[in-house]
Design an enzyme around this catalytic site. Structure first.
Site, mmCIF file in Angstrom:
data_model
loop_
_atom_site.group_PDB
_atom_site.id
_atom_site.type_symbol
_atom_site.label_atom_id
_atom_site.label_comp_id
_atom_site.label_asym_id
_atom_site.label_seq_id
_atom_site.Cartn_x
_atom_site.Cartn_y
_atom_site.Cartn_z
ATOM 1 C CB CYS A 233 -27.701 -17.937 -32.942
ATOM 2 S SG CYS A 233 -28.355 -16.248 -33.089
ATOM 3 C CG HIS B 119 -31.561 -20.024 -30.992
ATOM 4 N ND1 HIS B 119 -30.461 -19.964 -30.156
ATOM 5 C CD2 HIS B 119 -31.623 -18.821 -31.617
ATOM 6 C CE1 HIS B 119 -29.889 -18.779 -30.267
ATOM 7 N NE2 HIS B 119 -30.570 -18.063 -31.151
ATOM 8 C CD GLU C 207 -30.420 -23.084 -28.475
ATOM 9 O OE1 GLU C 207 -30.222 -21.857 -28.354
ATOM 10 O OE2 GLU C 207 -30.252 -23.700 -29.568
#
Length: 228
Positions: free
Chosen positions: A88, A205, A207
């Site tokens: 990002c 993302h 994560e």
């Protein structure tokens, strides 16, 4: 051996990245960008440039962070084959600093997009995608206002010819369509590699798709396993 997650002023996904890595058994620590990597490069398993709003996204998203002294350390690490992942805002920093070609600019809908999207794996031969098969559809969240990938026609053709496109936005069946493109990225591109296949940037993302308690998908684990 450990993975360093670089914290810029305005980063807000650094702790998320550390937690996700630790969840899959990878040691990780945060490093403030002004401290640099120093001599720790010898003991690095990888580097993550996390999401957030570095320097408030002034000028352009990632533009100011790309001039932080630690970026020189990161570029040197990349040249040595150490895996580097920009996520990002970190992807924006990666493009702005020349780690990868292209640029990320304002979404074509001119608004912040926060949703879970489908991605099709385009190249399964890199460290970032070897956990998948080419053509696999995965679900990963996005959260960005400047995620539209732009690149010149010649550079785009080079990306395709050199097999540098990792992921494209798609529908649940893997079809690459305009409706499945959340930000207007050229060619529905969601993630690419740089001059080395150990360097990658992507807007989604991973994560946030690693811990099962955070959502319906844990598909992001396959990307982060590149550091294992």
């Amino acid at each position: 051996m450990t993975v360093v997650v670089v914290q810029f002023g305005g980063s807000n996904c650094d702790r998320d990245a550390v937690r996700a890595l630790q969840h899959i058994g990878i040691d990780a620590t945060r490093v403030w960008h002004e401290d640099g990597l120093n001599d720790s490069v010898e003991n690095l398993d990888g580097i993550i440039l996390p999401g957030g709003f570095s320097y408030g996204d002034y000028l352009r998203a990632g533009a100011m962070a790309a001039h932080s002294p630690i970026v020189n350390d990161i570029q040197a690490a990349a040249e040595r084959g150490i895996p580097v992942l920009g996520v990002c805002n970190g992807a924006q920093v990666g493009c702005e600093s020349g780690l990868t070609p292209g640029a990320f600019t304002t979404n074509d809908r001119a608004r912040f997009q926060c949703e879970t999207v489908h991605l099709r794996v385009e190249n399964a031969t890199t460290p970032w995608t070897e956990a998948y098969e080419a053509g696999t559809v995965i679900e990963i969240p996005i959260a960005h206002g400047e995620g539209r990938f732009e690149i010149t026609e010649n550079e785009y053709e080079m990306l395709k010819n050199d097999n540098q496109i990792l992921f494209r936005y798609c529908d649940a069946s893997g079809n690459i369509t305009d409706d499945a493109n959340p930000n207007g990225s050229r060619g529905n591109v969601a993630g690419i590699t740089g001059n080395y296949d150990t360097v990658a940037v992507l807007m989604p993302h991973p994560e946030r798709a690693t811990l099962p308690e955070l959502g319906r998908s844990t598909d992001g684990k396959g990307i982060l396993q590149a550091f294992g």
